[in-house]
Design a protein around this motif. Structure first.
Motif, short mmCIF file in Angstrom:
data_model
loop_
_atom_site.label_atom_id
_atom_site.label_comp_id
_atom_site.label_asym_id
_atom_site.label_seq_id
_atom_site.Cartn_x
_atom_site.Cartn_y
_atom_site.Cartn_z
N GLN A 16 -5.62 10.18 -3.39
CA GLN A 16 -4.58 9.17 -3.25
C GLN A 16 -5.13 7.86 -2.66
OE1 GLN A 16 -1.16 11.45 -2.37
NE2 GLN A 16 -0.14 9.69 -1.43
N ASP A 17 -6.04 8.00 -1.70
CA ASP A 17 -6.68 6.80 -1.13
C ASP A 17 -7.56 6.11 -2.16
OD1 ASP A 17 -5.50 7.29 1.31
OD2 ASP A 17 -7.19 8.49 2.04
N LEU A 48 1.99 1.84 -3.51
CA LEU A 48 0.88 2.33 -4.35
C LEU A 48 0.59 3.79 -4.06
CD1 LEU A 48 -1.67 -0.65 -4.23
CD2 LEU A 48 -0.21 0.01 -6.14
N ASN A 76 -7.13 6.17 -5.33
CA ASN A 76 -6.19 5.55 -6.25
C ASN A 76 -5.69 4.19 -5.74
OD1 ASN A 76 -3.71 4.90 -7.62
ND2 ASN A 76 -3.71 6.97 -8.46
N THR A 77 -5.26 4.12 -4.48
CA THR A 77 -4.73 2.85 -3.95
C THR A 77 -5.84 1.80 -3.81
OG1 THR A 77 -4.95 3.60 -1.66
CG2 THR A 77 -2.81 3.89 -2.69
N SER A 102 -6.81 0.43 -7.32
CA SER A 102 -5.84 -0.44 -7.98
C SER A 102 -5.96 -1.90 -7.52
CB SER A 102 -4.42 0.08 -7.81
OG SER A 102 -4.12 0.17 -6.46
N PRO A 158 -8.09 4.72 5.99
CA PRO A 158 -7.88 4.15 4.66
C PRO A 158 -6.92 2.96 4.66
CG PRO A 158 -7.69 6.53 4.58
CD PRO A 158 -7.81 6.16 6.03
N ARG A 202 0.82 -1.20 0.00
CA ARG A 202 0.00 0.00 0.00
C ARG A 202 0.87 1.27 0.00
NH1 ARG A 202 -2.55 3.86 3.52
NH2 ARG A 202 -4.29 4.73 2.35
N ALA A 232 0.71 6.90 -6.55
CA ALA A 232 -0.42 7.80 -6.73
C ALA A 232 0.02 9.25 -6.57
CB ALA A 232 -1.52 7.46 -5.72
#
Lengths: 192, 228
Positions: free
Chosen positions: B188-189, A133, B191-192, B195, B155, A130, A137
């Motif tokens: 950003q959260d 990632l 996005n992760t 994915s 998150p 995470r 991002a």
């Protein structure tokens, strides 16, 4: 950190012969602590303990009661129940991470402990995944497409992510096991 | 023997029929083990779409995890979409119970709070265990919605939860479905979390046609916006 750097296993077993046997089997790879009752187990438990082998039938305080007390205290520890009765799904509901049928063989006991320690590492790997990632991002949010294509740091990040993804995926079948599945969720919740 | 007889069954289907729920080329059916995210703002019918995807497999088992809607109510919603009540089972983690009781029923398993992510996992396992062999024909598992889970857990936790659940879907060849309102969270959260899905169905409002959808991550489908 402990004096030996070996993972610490706490054996909770009221029959001295049985407890000694476990200790003998484990002593080569682990630092072993022993407790004969629930109360002793709670006393012996500190941040260094990685795995608890908990006999279900203890005099006084039952294995379940010990487990619930230990979870209440918020210890990030893996707990395997050692039981003579077939525990079925109960053990997952009760909050145990694994169970060992009594009497266990040396192989079973060692395998169970290795397995529980590996679960912990997987939790760490998912966290790392995470974090990567998240980093990607952030990069994508701040840069244009052409900039990213030309960035070595981004390439390297992509490679790291792909490698970790492969590793995690290769390991996925373990989630077919209900106690592994629930255990994986519990590990995250506890280790925050 | 350690924990071996706690193993769940792997589904035995060739693909999951999606009927015409999403009128998008190449999306009449989808491979087992696929995780699909329905992503879009409020009032675009994400939940309805998710229920339609759950209901599209007439012979499949279905589980919905809901932190938003009471279990019995969600089953009614499902019935109105599917034309049948069964086989939906619900993991109700709203933290409220309309009957006043948190005792599990055959169809609804209760979790005391949307923040109890381990409890949700346990609810899912209770359902799959009760389904037994009938899972062989297919199991669709939906989380409605991730946005609500994000209001109760940070998150990082939701990511970990999702990683475990999507991993189970993939390992056991279920069809995984989840909904998310990307505008409600940190990009950003979003996005992760996104994915972790194989296929993303994005929804948006459109002037003349009401709403549009586009499908990302599915090679057989175009990545363009289409009326829905």
């Amino acid at each position: 950190m402990t004096a030996t750097d070996e993972p610490v296993v706490l054996v909770v077993e009221d029959e001295p012969d049985v407890g000694e046997t476990y200790e003998l089997w484990l002593a080569g790879d682990y630092e072993v602590r022993r407790a004969a009752t629930g109360t002793e187990a709670l006393e012996a438990l500190d941040e260094d303990v990685d795995v608890v082998l908990l006999d279900r039938m203890l005099p006084g305080m039952s294995g379940e009661a010990v487990l619930s007390e230990l979870r209440d205290r918020g210890h990030d520890v893996q707990v395997a129940m050692v039981t003579a009765v077939d525990p079925d799904f109960d053990i997952v509901e009760m909050g145990f991470d694994a169970y060992v049928t009594k009497p266990p063989t040396r192989e079973t006991l060692l395998e169970t402990i290795t397995d529980l320690l590996e679960r912990r590492e997987r939790t760490d790997r998912v966290r790392e995944y995470r974090a990567l990632l998240s980093k990607r991002a952030a990069l994508e949010g701040g840069k244009s497409g052409t900039e990213l294509v030309e960035s070595d740091a981004y390439d390297e990040l992509e490679e790291q992510i792909a490698a970790l993804e492969d590793e995690l995926e290769a390991d996925e079948d373990r989630l077919l096991d209900d106690s592994e599945f629930v255990g994986a969720l519990r590990d995250f919740e506890e280790s925050d | 023997m350690s924990s071996e007889d706690l193993s769940s069954r792997r589904v035995q289907v060739e693909d999951y029929d999606l009927d015409d729920v999403l009128p998008v080329e190449g999306l009449a059916a989808i491979d087992p083990g696929t995780n699909v995210l329905i992503s879009g703002g409020r009032m675009l019918g994400k939940d309805r779409l998710a229920l339609e995807l759950l209901a599209a497999g007439a012979d499949d088992q279905a589980i919905a995890v809901t932190p938003d809607t009471a279990g019995s109510r969600l089953r009614e919603d499902f019935a109105s979409v599917a034309g049948r009540l069964d086989p939906l089972r619900v993991v109700d983690c709203t933290g409220a119970s309309d009957s006043g009781s948190f005792d599990d029923t055959d169809d609804v398993k209760y979790v005391t709070s949307p923040g109890d992510l381990t409890g949700i996992g346990m609810g899912i396992v209770k359902c799959t265990r009760e389904m037994g062999e009938s899972v062989d024909d297919g199991l669709r598992l939906a989380v409605l919605s991730l946005s609500t889970l994000l209001r109760y857990s940070d998150p990082d936790r939701v990511f970990n939860f999702l990683h475990t659940v999507t991993g189970r879907v993939s390992a056991a060849d279920y069809l995984g479905i989840a909904t998310l309102d990307p505008g409600a969270h940190d990009p950003q959260d979003v996005n992760t979390l996104t994915s972790q899905f194989d296929v993303v169905v994005e929804l948006r409002e459109a002037d003349e046609v009401g709403r549009e959808a586009r499908v990302l991550g599915h090679h057989e489908s175009p990545r363009t916006w289409q009326p829905l």
